[in-house]
Design a protein around this motif. Structure first.
Motif, PDB file in Angstrom:
ATOM      1  N   ALA A  15      69.491  87.631   7.929  1.00  0.00           N
ATOM      2  CA  ALA A  15      70.225  86.371   7.754  1.00  0.00           C
ATOM      3  C   ALA A  15      71.186  86.128   8.919  1.00  0.00           C
ATOM      4  CB  ALA A  15      70.982  86.389   6.425  1.00  0.00           C
ATOM      5  N   LEU A  16      71.917  87.151   9.310  1.00  0.00           N
ATOM      6  CA  LEU A  16      72.863  87.029  10.431  1.00  0.00           C
ATOM      7  C   LEU A  16      72.121  86.688  11.718  1.00  0.00           C
ATOM      8  CD1 LEU A  16      75.750  87.360  11.554  1.00  0.00           C
ATOM      9  CD2 LEU A  16      75.166  89.758  11.976  1.00  0.00           C
ATOM     10  N   GLY A  17      71.007  87.364  11.957  1.00  0.00           N
ATOM     11  CA  GLY A  17      70.217  87.088  13.157  1.00  0.00           C
ATOM     12  C   GLY A  17      69.724  85.653  13.207  1.00  0.00           C
ATOM     13  N   TRP A  30      72.400  80.512  25.756  1.00  0.00           N
ATOM     14  CA  TRP A  30      71.603  81.747  25.752  1.00  0.00           C
ATOM     15  C   TRP A  30      72.245  82.811  24.872  1.00  0.00           C
ATOM     16  CZ3 TRP A  30      73.755  86.262  27.501  1.00  0.00           C
ATOM     17  CH2 TRP A  30      74.925  86.142  28.250  1.00  0.00           C
ATOM     18  N   TRP A  31      73.469  82.605  24.430  1.00  0.00           N
ATOM     19  CA  TRP A  31      74.140  83.565  23.541  1.00  0.00           C
ATOM     20  C   TRP A  31      73.388  83.708  22.224  1.00  0.00           C
ATOM     21  CZ3 TRP A  31      77.801  86.944  24.755  1.00  0.00           C
ATOM     22  CH2 TRP A  31      78.503  86.740  25.924  1.00  0.00           C
ATOM     23  N   GLY A  32      72.604  82.734  21.868  1.00  0.00           N
ATOM     24  CA  GLY A  32      71.791  82.820  20.665  1.00  0.00           C
ATOM     25  C   GLY A  32      70.787  83.957  20.721  1.00  0.00           C
ATOM     26  N   ALA A  33      70.459  84.391  21.943  1.00  0.00           N
ATOM     27  CA  ALA A  33      69.531  85.518  22.104  1.00  0.00           C
ATOM     28  C   ALA A  33      70.110  86.799  21.511  1.00  0.00           C
ATOM     29  CB  ALA A  33      69.194  85.715  23.578  1.00  0.00           C
ATOM     30  N   LEU A  34      71.430  86.898  21.418  1.00  0.00           N
ATOM     31  CA  LEU A  34      72.048  88.074  20.793  1.00  0.00           C
ATOM     32  C   LEU A  34      71.675  88.187  19.320  1.00  0.00           C
ATOM     33  CD1 LEU A  34      75.633  88.145  22.330  1.00  0.00           C
ATOM     34  CD2 LEU A  34      73.704  89.659  22.811  1.00  0.00           C
ATOM     35  N   GLY A  35      71.308  87.090  18.711  1.00  0.00           N
ATOM     36  CA  GLY A  35      70.869  87.104  17.325  1.00  0.00           C
ATOM     37  C   GLY A  35      69.564  87.848  17.123  1.00  0.00           C
ATOM     38  N   LEU A  36      68.826  88.074  18.225  1.00  0.00           N
ATOM     39  CA  LEU A  36      67.578  88.817  18.115  1.00  0.00           C
ATOM     40  C   LEU A  36      67.817  90.285  17.765  1.00  0.00           C
ATOM     41  CD1 LEU A  36      65.573  87.347  21.119  1.00  0.00           C
ATOM     42  CD2 LEU A  36      65.291  86.854  18.683  1.00  0.00           C
ATOM     43  N   LEU A  37      68.957  90.838  18.157  1.00  0.00           N
ATOM     44  CA  LEU A  37      69.244  92.245  17.853  1.00  0.00           C
ATOM     45  C   LEU A  37      69.297  92.512  16.352  1.00  0.00           C
ATOM     46  CD1 LEU A  37      71.843  93.025  20.646  1.00  0.00           C
ATOM     47  CD2 LEU A  37      69.492  93.838  20.487  1.00  0.00           C
ATOM     48  N   THR A  41      66.257  94.476  14.174  1.00  0.00           N
ATOM     49  CA  THR A  41      66.565  95.710  13.440  1.00  0.00           C
ATOM     50  C   THR A  41      66.343  95.519  11.945  1.00  0.00           C
ATOM     51  OG1 THR A  41      68.932  95.186  13.327  1.00  0.00           O
ATOM     52  CG2 THR A  41      68.202  96.591  15.147  1.00  0.00           C
ATOM     53  N   GLY A  42      66.573  94.311  11.453  1.00  0.00           N
ATOM     54  CA  GLY A  42      66.300  94.025  10.047  1.00  0.00           C
ATOM     55  C   GLY A  42      64.810  93.953   9.751  1.00  0.00           C
ATOM     56  N   MET A  43      64.054  93.376  10.660  1.00  0.00           N
ATOM     57  CA  MET A  43      62.616  93.241  10.442  1.00  0.00           C
ATOM     58  C   MET A  43      61.909  94.595  10.500  1.00  0.00           C
ATOM     59  SD  MET A  43      61.839  89.712  12.547  1.00  0.00           S
ATOM     60  CE  MET A  43      60.100  90.033  12.600  1.00  0.00           C
ATOM     61  N   PHE A  44      62.332  95.461  11.418  1.00  0.00           N
ATOM     62  CA  PHE A  44      61.697  96.772  11.553  1.00  0.00           C
ATOM     63  C   PHE A  44      62.336  97.845  10.673  1.00  0.00           C
ATOM     64  CE2 PHE A  44      60.442  94.847  15.655  1.00  0.00           C
ATOM     65  CZ  PHE A  44      59.073  94.949  15.492  1.00  0.00           C
ATOM     66  N   ALA A  45      63.464  97.508  10.014  1.00  0.00           N
ATOM     67  CA  ALA A  45      64.184  98.442   9.132  1.00  0.00           C
ATOM     68  C   ALA A  45      64.570  99.720   9.856  1.00  0.00           C
ATOM     69  CB  ALA A  45      63.381  98.754   7.875  1.00  0.00           C
ATOM     70  N   TRP A  46      64.883  99.605  11.146  1.00  0.00           N
ATOM     71  CA  TRP A  46      65.284 100.760  11.945  1.00  0.00           C
ATOM     72  C   TRP A  46      66.369 100.328  12.914  1.00  0.00           C
ATOM     73  CZ3 TRP A  46      64.867 102.112  17.227  1.00  0.00           C
ATOM     74  CH2 TRP A  46      65.148 103.448  17.500  1.00  0.00           C
ATOM     75  N   CYS A  47      67.473 101.073  12.910  1.00  0.00           N
ATOM     76  CA  CYS A  47      68.597 100.767  13.787  1.00  0.00           C
ATOM     77  C   CYS A  47      68.844 101.958  14.711  1.00  0.00           C
ATOM     78  CB  CYS A  47      69.841 100.469  12.964  1.00  0.00           C
ATOM     79  SG  CYS A  47      71.287 100.108  13.985  1.00  0.00           S
TER      80      CYS A  47
END
Length: 71
Positions: A15-17, A30-37, A41-47
Motif C-alpha cells: 500500500a505504501l509503495g 522521479w521521487w516516486g521511484a522510491l515507492g518501488l522499494l 519487498t512486499g510483493m516478494f515477501a523478502w526484505c
C-alpha cells in the motif's frame, strides 16, 4: 530466498509503495521511484534489511515430528 515479511507487514509495504509511486507520478517527479522499494519487498515477501538482523515478521511454521505430523 526465505520469506521474512509477514502478512500485515507485506500489505502495508504494498500500500505504501503504491501511494508513493502514485504521488510521484501525479507530481511528475522521479521521487516516486522510491515507492518501488517497499512495493517490491512486499510483493516478494523478502526484505534485505531484515537479513543481517535475523528478523522476520512471518508466523512460525508448525514443527514437524518424525512422521511428518505437526507436534
Amino acid at each position: 530466498m526465505k520469506k521474512n515479511v509477514g502478512g500485515l507487514d507485506r500489505g502495508f509495504r504494498i500500500a505504501l509503495g503504491l501511494v508513493v509511486v502514485g504521488v510521484g507520478l501525479a507530481n511528475r517527479s522521479w521521487w516516486g521511484a522510491l515507492g518501488l522499494l517497499p512495493l517490491l519487498t512486499g510483493m516478494f515477501a523478502w526484505c534485505p534489511v531484515y537479513v543481517p538482523f535475523g528478523t522476520t515478521t512471518c508466523a512460525e511454521e508448525p514443527r514437524q515430528g518424525r512422521l511428518g505430523v505437526p507436534r
